[in-house]
Enzyme design. Structure first.
Site, short mmCIF file in Angstrom:
data_model
loop_
_atom_site.label_atom_id
_atom_site.label_comp_id
_atom_site.label_asym_id
_atom_site.label_seq_id
_atom_site.Cartn_x
_atom_site.Cartn_y
_atom_site.Cartn_z
N LYS A 71 1.12 -16.01 21.60
CA LYS A 71 0.23 -16.78 22.48
C LYS A 71 -1.15 -16.13 22.48
O LYS A 71 -1.27 -14.90 22.55
CB LYS A 71 0.81 -16.84 23.90
CG LYS A 71 2.08 -17.71 23.96
CD LYS A 71 2.61 -17.84 25.36
CE LYS A 71 3.99 -18.47 25.38
NZ LYS A 71 4.02 -19.92 25.43
N HIS B 50 10.35 -11.53 26.74
CA HIS B 50 8.97 -11.97 27.02
C HIS B 50 8.30 -11.12 28.11
O HIS B 50 7.18 -10.65 27.95
CB HIS B 50 8.94 -13.43 27.46
CG HIS B 50 9.63 -14.37 26.51
ND1 HIS B 50 9.62 -14.20 25.15
CD2 HIS B 50 10.37 -15.49 26.73
CE1 HIS B 50 10.30 -15.19 24.58
NE2 HIS B 50 10.78 -15.97 25.52
N ARG C 11 25.19 -27.64 9.20
CA ARG C 11 26.53 -28.25 9.08
C ARG C 11 26.47 -29.76 9.03
O ARG C 11 27.42 -30.41 8.64
CB ARG C 11 27.40 -27.82 10.25
CG ARG C 11 27.71 -26.34 10.21
CD ARG C 11 28.48 -25.96 11.47
NE ARG C 11 28.79 -24.56 11.49
CZ ARG C 11 28.71 -23.79 12.57
NH1 ARG C 11 28.33 -24.31 13.73
NH2 ARG C 11 29.02 -22.52 12.51
C1 BG6 Z 1 12.46 -19.17 25.54
C2 BG6 Z 1 13.58 -19.28 26.53
O1 BG6 Z 1 12.50 -17.95 24.87
O2 BG6 Z 1 11.22 -19.28 26.23
C3 BG6 Z 1 13.50 -20.57 27.32
O3 BG6 Z 1 14.82 -19.22 25.84
C4 BG6 Z 1 12.14 -20.72 27.94
O4 BG6 Z 1 14.51 -20.62 28.32
C5 BG6 Z 1 11.04 -20.51 26.92
O5 BG6 Z 1 12.06 -22.02 28.49
C6 BG6 Z 1 9.68 -20.46 27.58
O6 BG6 Z 1 8.69 -20.51 26.60
P1 BG6 Z 1 7.27 -21.15 26.89
O7 BG6 Z 1 6.49 -20.87 25.65
O8 BG6 Z 1 7.49 -22.61 27.15
O9 BG6 Z 1 6.74 -20.45 28.10
#
Ligand code: BG6
Length: 511
Positions: free
Chosen positions: A204, A262, A65
């Site tokens: 990862k 995750h 936007r």
């Molecule tokens: C994201 C979340 O999916 O993963 C965030 O929305 C979080 O809140 C992040 O900080 C963490 O990712 P990483 O790779 O920094 O552990």
């Protein structure tokens, strides 16, 4: 104790090396092109891939936007790469990279903008065998996803010769019902094999390595079951808070933000059965089975075996940290949890009786993500009667900040007569392979370009994961916490998280 490479074949991977040549030309359209994800992750990743010559013949169109022209977009992305990339862009590379960037300013609901987008794709893209490979990257808040998908579908013309893929960021819905509605919408416009639901934890290095560690080592695979493993712990601790994402986080909370995706993916990587082969669907089949085997939780279980927390003000070092309720965009009486701890059970033959303890939270003392697999103690104690404690063997997979695998075992302390001492044998990826670990988006973007869905999440998994956490979210919505904030920023979460594991005679290993 450091592990050494004992076979030089490790230095010459026999599989295809990530980032090698052979990537087809493509156009990536980033919806939310000038937004946070694009600036922090996507542009630095694309720039890095381009520098390694893994990418050629590509263009990137930012769609959003903001009222930007191509030059302003290029300037802002150069700044982002300087700020968030490994190193500031070098002039020669930047000149080649920057000229591939375009910006199209438009409203996500405006048909005319999508027609302009298609014309732009047609004009600037490299054709491959009569087709143009296009990747739509939805780096936008979830509420605009439906409009974008719908508009792509409506404005697409059959004769354009586009070969399309779409990358969808989490959250995939807010619960099982909305995830399945989102999927219905996505599948009106794309086939399942065109849909790349990204969970960056799967990109990862140490997470991918769980499968290699498990399925290519007799020493581990033979012990990987309830006869030998006492319990599994997963900690994903973040030092950062919500980083100016108050209004997003108020809608999400820790369960939707971290556990539904995750954390459950990490559980599945540890717990899944060996796949029939390493193709995407074989692996995804096994993961879905695990999600379906997680024992459903009811209110009573949630009240006794799950812990929620929210950080109040606190300190990290000498710096004073504001509490969650003081963050911008957060309600002064918010009941949104920023910390979760819980115990899961997987009801299958391999894991019956082995609890999986997990905890994750914001504003914990440090950034560390680890999976600890603790083995059962030997049935008889032969040595070390002078000391009360004999440490159990633990395999620790450190995902970040450094990628590492450690094995904890006992030896006799030098010059003592039988005093047991626990030591860690460590394999640090950086030292062992003398290479930097690639950030997750890099691997997953390349995989998407190549059409490999292994590290992306399939819809049946998404729905099964929501089924696990939906009851927790509902329970916590129906009974507000009366003790928030219940942990100070910079500490390991509420006391109840410690009690959760200690009442079972165990303790958190990561710390
Ligand atoms: C994201 C979340 O999916 O993963 C965030 O929305 C979080 O809140 C992040 O900080 C963490 O990712 P990483 O790779 O920094 O552990």
């Amino acid at each position: 104790m450091e592990a050494e490479i004992i076979d030089s074949r490790f230095l010459r991977p026999c599989g295809e090396e990530t980032g090698g040549a052979g990537v087809l030309p493509f156009t990536m359209v980033i919806f939310g092109g000038s937004g946070d994800l694009s600036r922090r992750k996507l542009m630095p990743t694309l720039y890095h891939l381009h520098g390694k010559e893994s990418l050629d013949g590509f263009t990137v169109i930012g769609f959003g936007r903001h009222d930007l022209d191509d030059e302003a977009f290029r300037g802002s992305m150069k700044k982002a790469i300087t700020e968030f990339g490994d190193e500031p862009p070098d002039d020669t590379q930047w000149n080649d990279f920057g000229r591939r960037l375009y910006f199209l300013s438009g409203d996500y609901e405006d048909d005319a903008a999508y027609r302009r987008l298609l014309e732009l794709i047609e004009r600037i893209s490299v054709r491959t065998g009569g087709a143009i490979d296009v990747i739509y990257y939805l780096a936008v808040p979830p509420e605009v996803v439906p409009a974008i998908v719908e508009k792509i579908r409506q404005n697409r013309r059959d004769n354009e010769g586009l070969r399309e893929k779409i990358i969808v960021e989490k959250p995939f819905g807010r619960d099982r019902a909305s995830a399945s509605a989102l999927n219905r919408l996505l599948t009106t416009a794309f086939r399942e094999e065109q849909i790349y639901r990204i969970d960056h934890y799967l990109g990862k290095e140490t997470v991918q390595n769980i499968l290699f560690l498990r399925f290519s080592n007799a020493i581990f695979e033979q012990l990987w079951n309830n006869r030998h493993i006492d319990h599994v712990q997963i900690t994903v601790a973040e030092e950062i808070g919500i980083e100016h994402r108050g209004s997003f986080y108020e809608q999400a909370g820790v369960v939707r933000d971290m556990v539904q995706n995750h954390i459950l993916q990490l559980i599945a990587m540890v717990a899944m059965e060996p796949p029939v082969g390493f193709q995407a669907d074989f692996i995804r089949d096994e993961k879905t089975k695990i999600f379906r085997s997680v024992r459903p939780v009811d209110r009573k279980y949630i009240d006794t075996s799950m812990v929620r927390g929210q950080y109040g003000k606190g300190m990290t070092g000498t710096e004073e940290i504001a509490g969650y309720r003081q963050e911008e965009g957060v309600a002064k009486d918010s009941c949104i949890p920023t910390f979760f701890a819980g115990k899961f059970h997987i009801d299958n033959l391999r894991w019956a009786g082995v609890p999986f303890y997990v905890r994750t939270g914001k504003r914990l003392p440090k950034r560390i993500s680890e999976i600890c697999i603790q083995l059962r103690q030997l049935p008889l104690r032969l040595f070390g009667h002078t000391c009360d404690v004999m440490e159990p063997n633990v395999l620790i997979l450190t995902i970040q900040p450094d990628a590492r695998i450690s094995l904890r075992f006992n030896v006799q302390y030098p010059h003592t007569a039988g005093q047991i001492h626990a030591v860690d044998m460590k394999l640090g990826y950086r030292e062992t392979f003398r290479t930097a670990i690639h950030p997750s988006y890099e691997r997953q973007i390349l995989d998407c370009i190549r059409g490999d869905l292994t590290l992306f999440v399939r819809q049946d998994s998404i729905e099964a994961m929501w089924e696990i956490v939906d009851p927790v979210i509902s329970r916590w919505n129906e009974c507000g916490p009366d003790d928030f904030p219940n942990y100070a920023a910079g500490t390991w979460g509420p006391e109840a998280a410690k009690r959760l594991i200690e009442q079972d005679g165990r303790r958190w290993i990561t710390g």
